[in-house]
Enzyme design. Structure first.
Site, PDB file in Angstrom:
ATOM      1  N   SER A 159       0.836  -1.203   0.000  1.00  0.00           N
ATOM      2  CA  SER A 159       0.000   0.000   0.000  1.00  0.00           C
ATOM      3  C   SER A 159       0.877   1.263   0.000  1.00  0.00           C
ATOM      4  O   SER A 159       1.716   1.431  -0.880  1.00  0.00           O
ATOM      5  CB  SER A 159      -0.957  -0.047   1.196  1.00  0.00           C
ATOM      6  OG  SER A 159      -1.935   0.967   1.104  1.00  0.00           O
ATOM      7  N   ASP A 259      -9.394  -3.447  -6.076  1.00  0.00           N
ATOM      8  CA  ASP A 259      -8.544  -2.500  -5.350  1.00  0.00           C
ATOM      9  C   ASP A 259      -8.553  -1.147  -6.057  1.00  0.00           C
ATOM     10  O   ASP A 259      -8.445  -1.076  -7.285  1.00  0.00           O
ATOM     11  CB  ASP A 259      -7.117  -3.059  -5.303  1.00  0.00           C
ATOM     12  CG  ASP A 259      -6.210  -2.327  -4.328  1.00  0.00           C
ATOM     13  OD1 ASP A 259      -6.306  -1.096  -4.211  1.00  0.00           O
ATOM     14  OD2 ASP A 259      -5.388  -3.004  -3.695  1.00  0.00           O
ATOM     15  N   HIS A 289      -8.507  -4.030  -1.613  1.00  0.00           N
ATOM     16  CA  HIS A 289      -7.261  -3.594  -0.989  1.00  0.00           C
ATOM     17  C   HIS A 289      -7.095  -4.319   0.350  1.00  0.00           C
ATOM     18  O   HIS A 289      -8.050  -4.490   1.103  1.00  0.00           O
ATOM     19  CB  HIS A 289      -7.324  -2.082  -0.763  1.00  0.00           C
ATOM     20  CG  HIS A 289      -6.002  -1.467  -0.441  1.00  0.00           C
ATOM     21  ND1 HIS A 289      -5.000  -1.355  -1.365  1.00  0.00           N
ATOM     22  CD2 HIS A 289      -5.520  -0.940   0.712  1.00  0.00           C
ATOM     23  CE1 HIS A 289      -3.949  -0.777  -0.811  1.00  0.00           C
ATOM     24  NE2 HIS A 289      -4.234  -0.522   0.453  1.00  0.00           N
TER      25      HIS A 289
END
Length: 314
Positions: A159, A259, A289
């Site tokens: 991330s 995502d 995600h």
């Protein structure tokens, strides 16, 4: 209309209750606390032991705390991974992923060094990035003391940590101090336009859960600080803006079909291919995600794929 029905069935209930952050109505401190608590529980990080030390920070900045995971049985000149935790560069700690990092170290026979970098908004760009780079220089410079092969050091992040890992690889290339073996980017946050009016693409099936458009806009605004669009450092803040991707190490990217970062990750992989960088990209169906954090067959699968990628790079 919700995309919950598109989410992997074994993860659906967990996805709907995963900590998220509404920057207009919620406290960042509450989000930070909930994120660390939630991920620590999911990854069973509580009882995990690890080494800890501080290393020299960037010029004029405080020292940087790192935590280290050394599997038993590894010999001298082992490979190493410099790991950068997620949280949008505004939240998270390396400790919250201790369970996952301990298992990754054991499965790959690598020394893992995870960086406790400074977060925004308290420290905007380039503070967090320079912390990560300082940890990389320290790891490389102390390879002999740590029992690490300096020719087999990788960077890895998820991330927001994937953004910092990618930017660290760019800095390593351009500063010429450390040669990296590979970069492993787990649903990396690469393009500051995503979720905004100027986003290159905006598929409504992405970004409803875990990390949303509102979160992304807020995070980028505070990480960016006052950096202008024409600043030559923009590509280190947001790697999607780096014009030249040649000369980067071999790359493994994973992302999810649901995502928010899916399209920017795919585009980055395509640009790496065009720059002749050996690159593998895996896009997992039905994955939001953070899908690797949610106990399920899907999470087991991606962890297996990441371990296999690390082993190939060794």
């Amino acid at each position: 209309m919700t995309t919950l029905g598109l989410v992997d069935g074994a993860q659906r209930d967990m996805v709907s209750s995963f900590p998220s952050f509404d920057p207009e109505r919620e406290s960042l401190e509450d989000f930070r606390r909930n994120l660390v608590t939630g991920i620590t529980a999911l990854l069973q990080s509580g009882p995990v032991g690890y080494g800890e030390r501080t290393v020299p920070g960037p010029d004029g900045a405080p020292d940087v705390r790192v935590i280290m995971f050394r599997p038993t049985g590894i010999t001298a000149a082992a490979p190493a991974i410099l790991y950068v935790h997620g949280g949008g560069m505004i939240a998270g700690t390396p400790d919250m992923q201790a369970g996952m990092l301990e298992r990754l170290a054991a499965a790959t026979g690598t020394l893992i060094v995870s960086v406790d970098y400074r977060l925004a908004p308290e420290t905007p760009f380039p503070g967090g990035l320079e912390d990560v780079y300082a940890a990389l220089v320290w790891l490389h410079g102390h390879a002999g003391e740590l029992g690490v092969d300096p020719a087999r050091i990788m960077v890895m992040g998820d991330s927001g940590g994937g953004c910092l890992a990618a930017a660290t690889a760019l800095l390593a290339r351009d500063r010429g101090q450390v040669g990296l073996r590979a970069q492993i980017l787990v649903y990396p946050m690469l393009d500051l336009r995503t979720g905004g009016a100027d986003a290159p693409s905006d598929d409504p099936t992405t970004g409803e859960f875990v990390w949303t458009r509102a979160q992304n806009r807020h995070a980028w605004s505070v990480v960016r600080g006052a950096l202008a669009d024409d600043d030559p450092q923009l590509g280190y803040l947001s790697p999607a803006f780096m014009r030249d991707l040649s000369g980067l190490p071999a790359t493994f990217i994973v992302t999810g079909a649901l995502d928010l970062f899916r399209d920017e990750d795919v585009t980055f992989a395509q640009r790496l291919w065009k720059a002749a960088v050996p690159t593998e990209l895996v896009v997992y169906a039905s994955a939001v995600h953070g899908f690797d954090l949610l106990p399920s067959p899907l999470a087991t699968r991606v962890r297996h794929d990441v371990v296999a990628a690390v082993r190939r790079f060794l």
